[in-house]
Design a protein around this motif. Structure first.
Motif, PDB file in Angstrom:
ATOM      1  N   THR A  96       0.719  -1.507  -0.538  1.00  0.00           N
ATOM      2  CA  THR A  96       0.115   0.146  -0.069  1.00  0.00           C
ATOM      3  C   THR A  96       0.871   1.090   0.090  1.00  0.00           C
ATOM      4  N   ASP A  97       2.384   0.827   0.160  1.00  0.00           N
ATOM      5  CA  ASP A  97       3.037   2.515   0.056  1.00  0.00           C
ATOM      6  C   ASP A  97       2.393   2.748  -1.332  1.00  0.00           C
ATOM      7  N   TRP A  98       2.710   4.135  -1.476  1.00  0.00           N
ATOM      8  CA  TRP A  98       2.779   5.076  -2.657  1.00  0.00           C
ATOM      9  C   TRP A  98       2.733   4.398  -3.701  1.00  0.00           C
ATOM     10  N   SER A  99       3.959   4.186  -3.677  1.00  0.00           N
ATOM     11  CA  SER A  99       5.195   3.670  -5.025  1.00  0.00           C
ATOM     12  C   SER A  99       3.881   2.512  -5.457  1.00  0.00           C
ATOM     13  N   GLY A 100       3.494   1.745  -4.689  1.00  0.00           N
ATOM     14  CA  GLY A 100       2.882   0.212  -5.411  1.00  0.00           C
ATOM     15  C   GLY A 100       0.766   0.859  -5.511  1.00  0.00           C
ATOM     16  N   VAL A 101       0.653   1.668  -5.367  1.00  0.00           N
ATOM     17  CA  VAL A 101      -0.756   1.814  -5.706  1.00  0.00           C
ATOM     18  C   VAL A 101      -0.466   2.340  -7.018  1.00  0.00           C
ATOM     19  N   GLN A 102      -1.774   1.561  -7.605  1.00  0.00           N
ATOM     20  CA  GLN A 102      -2.421   1.821  -8.912  1.00  0.00           C
ATOM     21  C   GLN A 102      -3.174   2.967  -9.013  1.00  0.00           C
ATOM     22  N   LYS A 103      -3.212   3.972  -9.997  1.00  0.00           N
ATOM     23  CA  LYS A 103      -3.715   5.278 -10.295  1.00  0.00           C
ATOM     24  C   LYS A 103      -5.183   5.473  -9.658  1.00  0.00           C
ATOM     25  N   GLN A 104      -6.323   5.706  -9.547  1.00  0.00           N
ATOM     26  CA  GLN A 104      -7.941   5.230  -9.023  1.00  0.00           C
ATOM     27  C   GLN A 104      -8.130   6.155 -10.005  1.00  0.00           C
ATOM     28  N   ALA A 105      -9.142   6.089 -10.795  1.00  0.00           N
ATOM     29  CA  ALA A 105     -10.359   6.595 -10.761  1.00  0.00           C
ATOM     30  C   ALA A 105     -11.086   7.657 -10.401  1.00  0.00           C
ATOM     31  N   GLU A 113      -4.337  16.101  -7.047  1.00  0.00           N
ATOM     32  CA  GLU A 113      -3.766  16.878  -5.565  1.00  0.00           C
ATOM     33  C   GLU A 113      -5.024  15.970  -4.220  1.00  0.00           C
ATOM     34  N   GLU A 114      -6.053  16.439  -4.294  1.00  0.00           N
ATOM     35  CA  GLU A 114      -7.118  16.425  -4.218  1.00  0.00           C
ATOM     36  C   GLU A 114      -7.267  14.900  -3.514  1.00  0.00           C
ATOM     37  N   ALA A 115      -6.967  13.579  -4.979  1.00  0.00           N
ATOM     38  CA  ALA A 115      -7.695  12.861  -4.979  1.00  0.00           C
ATOM     39  C   ALA A 115      -6.255  12.081  -4.039  1.00  0.00           C
ATOM     40  N   ALA A 117      -4.534  13.117  -1.709  1.00  0.00           N
ATOM     41  CA  ALA A 117      -4.699  13.466  -0.550  1.00  0.00           C
ATOM     42  C   ALA A 117      -5.333  12.901   0.170  1.00  0.00           C
ATOM     43  N   LEU A 118      -6.651  12.836  -0.194  1.00  0.00           N
ATOM     44  CA  LEU A 118      -7.650  11.653   0.481  1.00  0.00           C
ATOM     45  C   LEU A 118      -7.183  10.370   0.840  1.00  0.00           C
ATOM     46  N   GLU A 119      -6.466   9.557  -0.631  1.00  0.00           N
ATOM     47  CA  GLU A 119      -6.126   8.513  -0.639  1.00  0.00           C
ATOM     48  C   GLU A 119      -4.806   8.104   0.583  1.00  0.00           C
ATOM     49  N   ASP A 120      -4.050   9.471   0.757  1.00  0.00           N
ATOM     50  CA  ASP A 120      -2.940   9.723   1.932  1.00  0.00           C
ATOM     51  C   ASP A 120      -3.991   9.378   3.374  1.00  0.00           C
ATOM     52  N   ALA A 121      -4.873  10.504   3.427  1.00  0.00           N
ATOM     53  CA  ALA A 121      -6.166  10.377   4.215  1.00  0.00           C
ATOM     54  C   ALA A 121      -6.555   9.149   4.894  1.00  0.00           C
ATOM     55  N   MET A 122      -6.678   8.134   3.479  1.00  0.00           N
ATOM     56  CA  MET A 122      -7.854   6.970   4.150  1.00  0.00           C
ATOM     57  C   MET A 122      -6.629   6.235   4.595  1.00  0.00           C
ATOM     58  N   ALA A 123      -6.048   6.491   3.948  1.00  0.00           N
ATOM     59  CA  ALA A 123      -4.873   5.311   4.073  1.00  0.00           C
ATOM     60  C   ALA A 123      -4.568   5.008   5.608  1.00  0.00           C
ATOM     61  N   ALA A 124      -4.817   6.347   6.467  1.00  0.00           N
ATOM     62  CA  ALA A 124      -3.700   6.508   7.498  1.00  0.00           C
ATOM     63  C   ALA A 124      -5.347   6.575   8.310  1.00  0.00           C
ATOM     64  N   LEU A 169     -11.169  14.973   8.028  1.00  0.00           N
ATOM     65  CA  LEU A 169     -11.007  16.408   8.077  1.00  0.00           C
ATOM     66  C   LEU A 169      -9.971  16.839   8.400  1.00  0.00           C
ATOM     67  N   ALA A 170      -9.355  16.274  10.061  1.00  0.00           N
ATOM     68  CA  ALA A 170      -8.214  17.221   9.801  1.00  0.00           C
ATOM     69  C   ALA A 170      -6.783  16.458   9.304  1.00  0.00           C
ATOM     70  N   ALA A 171      -6.796  16.197   8.358  1.00  0.00           N
ATOM     71  CA  ALA A 171      -5.596  15.139   7.561  1.00  0.00           C
ATOM     72  C   ALA A 171      -6.627  16.573   5.469  1.00  0.00           C
ATOM     73  N   LEU A 172      -6.740  16.593   5.635  1.00  0.00           N
ATOM     74  CA  LEU A 172      -7.761  17.405   4.552  1.00  0.00           C
ATOM     75  C   LEU A 172      -7.967  19.119   5.422  1.00  0.00           C
ATOM     76  N   GLY A 173      -7.458  18.295   6.123  1.00  0.00           N
ATOM     77  CA  GLY A 173      -7.879  20.569   6.160  1.00  0.00           C
ATOM     78  C   GLY A 173      -8.655  21.165   6.640  1.00  0.00           C
ATOM     79  N   ASP A 174      -9.989  20.132   6.765  1.00  0.00           N
ATOM     80  CA  ASP A 174     -11.189  20.930   7.111  1.00  0.00           C
ATOM     81  C   ASP A 174     -10.839  20.688   8.430  1.00  0.00           C
ATOM     82  N   GLU A 175     -11.140  22.286   8.956  1.00  0.00           N
ATOM     83  CA  GLU A 175     -11.178  23.181  10.336  1.00  0.00           C
ATOM     84  C   GLU A 175     -13.080  22.700  11.087  1.00  0.00           C
ATOM     85  N   THR A 176     -13.858  22.890   9.930  1.00  0.00           N
ATOM     86  CA  THR A 176     -15.253  22.494  10.547  1.00  0.00           C
ATOM     87  C   THR A 176     -15.619  21.680  11.259  1.00  0.00           C
TER      88      THR A 176
END
Length: 176
Positions: A96-105, A113-115, A117-124, A169-176
Motif C-alpha cells: 500500500t506504499d504510494w509507489s505501489g498503488v495504481q492510479k485510481q479513477a 492533488e486532492e485525490a 490527499a484523500l488516498e493518503d488520508a484514507m490510508a491513515a 477532515l483533520a488530514a484534509l485541512g477542514d476545520e469545520t
C-alpha cells in the motif's frame, strides 16, 4: 419488475445456477469496489471478491434471511479481507506504499492533488474505519446494513464513522 435477491436465492437453493449468477452479476461490482477500498490493492481485492462469491455459493444454505443476501455477501468479503490483513500485515503495508498503488479513477472535477490527499488520508485510517466510511459515507449504506455486513454493533459502526470522518477532515485541512 426486477427479480428480488430473495427470489434469486430461493431459485439458487433449488439448484438454478443461473439465479446465483444473476446475484453475482448484480452485487460483484459493489463488492469489488468495497474490498478495493478496504484493502487498497485491486488485484487482492478482486481475488477476495471472487473468493467471497465462491464461498457464498458453497454456503448458500447457511444464509438465514434470503433478502439479506447483499449484506451477507459483503460480510463474507469483509471477513476474507480481515483474514488477509492479519495473515499478511507486513506485505500489505509494503504493497500500500504510494509507489505501489495504481492510479485510481477519480470523479470529475477532483484535482489529482486532492485525490492523492484523500488516498493518503484514507490510508491513515484503521481498516475498520475505512470499511465503515466506504459503506456508509461513500456507499450510502445504512448503519444497520453496514453492521450486518461487517458483523459489528451499530454503535461501533457509528463510532468508526465519527472518528474516521474526524481524522479525514483533520488530514484534509477542514476545520469545520
Amino acid at each position: 419488475m426486477p427479480v428480488s435477491d430473495a427470489d434469486l436465492v430461493a431459485a439458487a437453493r433449488r439448484g438454478r445456477d443461473l439465479a446465483f449468477e444473476q446475484l453475482a452479476v448484480r452485487h460483484s461490482p459493489a463488492l469489488r469496489s468495497f474490498l478495493r477500498g478496504v484493502c487498497r490493492d485491486h488485484a487482492i481485492a478482486d481475488d477476495m471478491a471472487q473468493d467471497a462469491l465462491i464461498r457464498a455459493w458453497q454456503r448458500l444454505d447457511q444464509l438465514k434471511e434470503a433478502s439479506a443476501f447483499k449484506s451477507w455477501l459483503f460480510g463474507i468479503g469483509w471477513r476474507l479481507a480481515s483474514e488477509e490483513r492479519r495473515a499478511a500485515g507486513r506485505r500489505l503495508r509494503r504493497e500500500t506504499d504510494w509507489s505501489g498503488v495504481q492510479k485510481q479513477a477519480r470523479p470529475d472535477g477532483v484535482a489529482p492533488e486532492e485525490a492523492m490527499a484523500l488516498e493518503d488520508a484514507m490510508a491513515a485510517l484503521t481498516a475498520d474505519q475505512r470499511a465503515c466510511i466506504a459503506l456508509c459515507l461513500a456507499g450510502s449504506w445504512s448503519h444497520a446494513e453496514a453492521a450486518a455486513a461487517l458483523d459489528m454493533p451499530v454503535g461501533t459502526i457509528k463510532s468508526h464513522i465519527k472518528r474516521g470522518r474526524a481524522k479525514l477532515l483533520a488530514a484534509l485541512g477542514d476545520e469545520t
